[in-house]
Design a protein around this motif. Structure first.
Motif, PDB file in Angstrom:
ATOM      1  N   ASP A 183       0.881  -0.970   0.020  1.00  0.00           N
ATOM      2  CA  ASP A 183      -0.024   0.080   0.058  1.00  0.00           C
ATOM      3  C   ASP A 183       0.778   1.188  -0.139  1.00  0.00           C
ATOM      4  OD1 ASP A 183      -1.477   2.157   0.815  1.00  0.00           O
ATOM      5  OD2 ASP A 183      -3.010   0.855   1.740  1.00  0.00           O
ATOM      6  N   SER A 272       1.403  -2.050  -8.804  1.00  0.00           N
ATOM      7  CA  SER A 272      -0.100  -2.151  -8.446  1.00  0.00           C
ATOM      8  C   SER A 272      -0.612  -1.364  -7.312  1.00  0.00           C
ATOM      9  CB  SER A 272      -0.599  -3.703  -8.168  1.00  0.00           C
ATOM     10  OG  SER A 272      -0.508  -4.409  -9.335  1.00  0.00           O
ATOM     11  N   THR A 276      -3.292   1.739  -7.492  1.00  0.00           N
ATOM     12  CA  THR A 276      -4.313   2.055  -6.601  1.00  0.00           C
ATOM     13  C   THR A 276      -4.141   3.303  -5.899  1.00  0.00           C
ATOM     14  OG1 THR A 276      -4.350  -0.321  -5.951  1.00  0.00           O
ATOM     15  CG2 THR A 276      -5.382   0.984  -4.457  1.00  0.00           C
ATOM     16  N   GLU A 277      -3.153   3.742  -5.474  1.00  0.00           N
ATOM     17  CA  GLU A 277      -2.971   5.273  -4.850  1.00  0.00           C
ATOM     18  C   GLU A 277      -3.645   6.199  -5.822  1.00  0.00           C
ATOM     19  OE1 GLU A 277       0.137   8.242  -2.778  1.00  0.00           O
ATOM     20  OE2 GLU A 277       0.886   6.328  -3.574  1.00  0.00           O
ATOM     21  N   LEU A 279      -5.407   5.963  -8.263  1.00  0.00           N
ATOM     22  CA  LEU A 279      -6.825   5.804  -8.795  1.00  0.00           C
ATOM     23  C   LEU A 279      -7.735   6.301  -7.541  1.00  0.00           C
ATOM     24  CD1 LEU A 279      -6.864   2.131  -9.802  1.00  0.00           C
ATOM     25  CD2 LEU A 279      -7.941   3.984 -11.156  1.00  0.00           C
ATOM     26  N   ALA A 280      -7.202   6.582  -6.213  1.00  0.00           N
ATOM     27  CA  ALA A 280      -7.698   6.864  -5.241  1.00  0.00           C
ATOM     28  C   ALA A 280      -7.760   8.558  -5.122  1.00  0.00           C
ATOM     29  CB  ALA A 280      -7.136   6.603  -3.949  1.00  0.00           C
ATOM     30  N   CYS A 286      -9.678   3.034 -14.432  1.00  0.00           N
ATOM     31  CA  CYS A 286      -9.445   1.727 -14.719  1.00  0.00           C
ATOM     32  C   CYS A 286     -10.960   0.883 -15.412  1.00  0.00           C
ATOM     33  CB  CYS A 286      -8.932   0.556 -13.680  1.00  0.00           C
ATOM     34  SG  CYS A 286      -9.882   0.308 -12.365  1.00  0.00           S
TER      35      CYS A 286
END
Length: 299
Positions: A183, A272, A276-277, A279-280, A286
């Motif tokens: 993360d 990945s 994710t970071e 995208l947030a 995506c």
């Protein structure tokens, strides 16, 4: 290296590819914090501990990556009654280490992903919560620093901070531009949280030499993590792609050499995590295209 090196009163390090910390209980016992990758590391660690006139009283694993608990089984063969402590989620993986390569691969891992670098022998760890604790007769404070692993503790021992893999030394950061994380947003927040600690005289990263300059070490790590995020974003902005497409292009951008199957799945996880970071943050989207999960720039 055959002898322990002092970090502070009653706190020692056995330096290696992974640092092992030895904390005295004041009665001839010692808490071993992270036992290294394998039997070779653990044997040398025990030799140094015994040369210092100490006897292990317990093991603390800061997280479940194989290079931090792979030496447990050798220590436990010598001292079978030793308790083993770890963050609760990480303790489950230490008890069932196949979970580590299975999570990285996404299914039952093939033989090239079952080497000691991803799959350590199982050992009977029990979960311990954060905050002030006494483990193996040693008073300490466990500081939650998730990100590199799903759960991880930095360990405060008076004026000494063992940051585990929340912070890396300069050489490790240079060698691994895709610094591993589960993360990336949490990884940055955890590193930043250590900057605020007062009274730390010596800080030891999980990989690297001890230093007295905690702010500089935190700053170097945050800069490295941000460079990775920027590289992932710039790569997606150039052209959309799946995680595997982007892994190739990010690796070329950062000059990363990927020579083993283990390195592929580790680096894929890093990309990945940063996706994710992003995208947030609303910088990427995506969706499914041609049976692939594809990432594109823009809200």
């Amino acid at each position: 290296m055959s002898a322990l090196e002092a970090l502070g009163p009653g706190v020692w390090v056995w330096p290696g590819a992974v640092n092992s910390v030895v904390a005295e209980d004041g009665q001839g016992g010692a808490l071993l914090i992270d036992t290294g990758l394998d039997e070779s590391h653990a044997r040398k660690l025990l030799r140094a501990v015994e040369a210092a006139g100490l006897t292990p009283s317990a093991i603390l694993n800061t997280h479940s990556h194989a290079d931090h608990h792979g030496g447990n089984t050798f220590v436990l063969r010598r001292f079978p009654a030793l308790p083993v402590f770890a963050p609760p989620l990480e303790a489950a993986i230490i008890n069932h280490p196949l979970l580590e390569p299975m999570m990285l691969f996404g299914a039952s891992p093939p033989p090239p992903l079952r080497t000691k670098f991803l799959l350590a022998p199982a050992s009977p760890a029990q979960g311990v919560g954060p905050g002030p604790q006494t483990l193996g007769g040693v008073a300490l404070e466990l500081l939650p620093v998730p990100g590199h692993a799903s759960e991880m503790y930095a360990v405060r021992l008076g004026e000494v901070l063992y940051a585990a893999d929340a912070l890396f030394g300069a050489q490790a950061l240079d060698k691994h531009p895709l610094t591993f994380c589960a993360d990336s947003a949490a990884q940055k927040a955890s590193a930043a949280s250590l900057h605020e600690l007062e009274g730390v005289v010596t800080v030891l990263p999980g990989h690297g030499a001890p230093t007295a300059d905690l702010p500089a070490l935190v700053g170097a790590n945050l800069a490295a993590y941000e460079r990775t995020t920027a590289a992932v974003l710039a790569t997606v902005q150039e052209a959309a792609g799946s995680v595997d497409d982007l892994l190739v292009r990010v690796s070329l951008r950062l000059g990363v050499h990927t020579g083993t199957p283990a390195a592929v799945v580790l680096n894929r996880t890093v990309v990945s995590a940063h996706l994710t970071e992003l995208l947030a943050q609303g910088q990427l989207t995506c969706g499914v295209e041609d049976h692939r999960l594809v990432f594109r720039a823009g809200p």
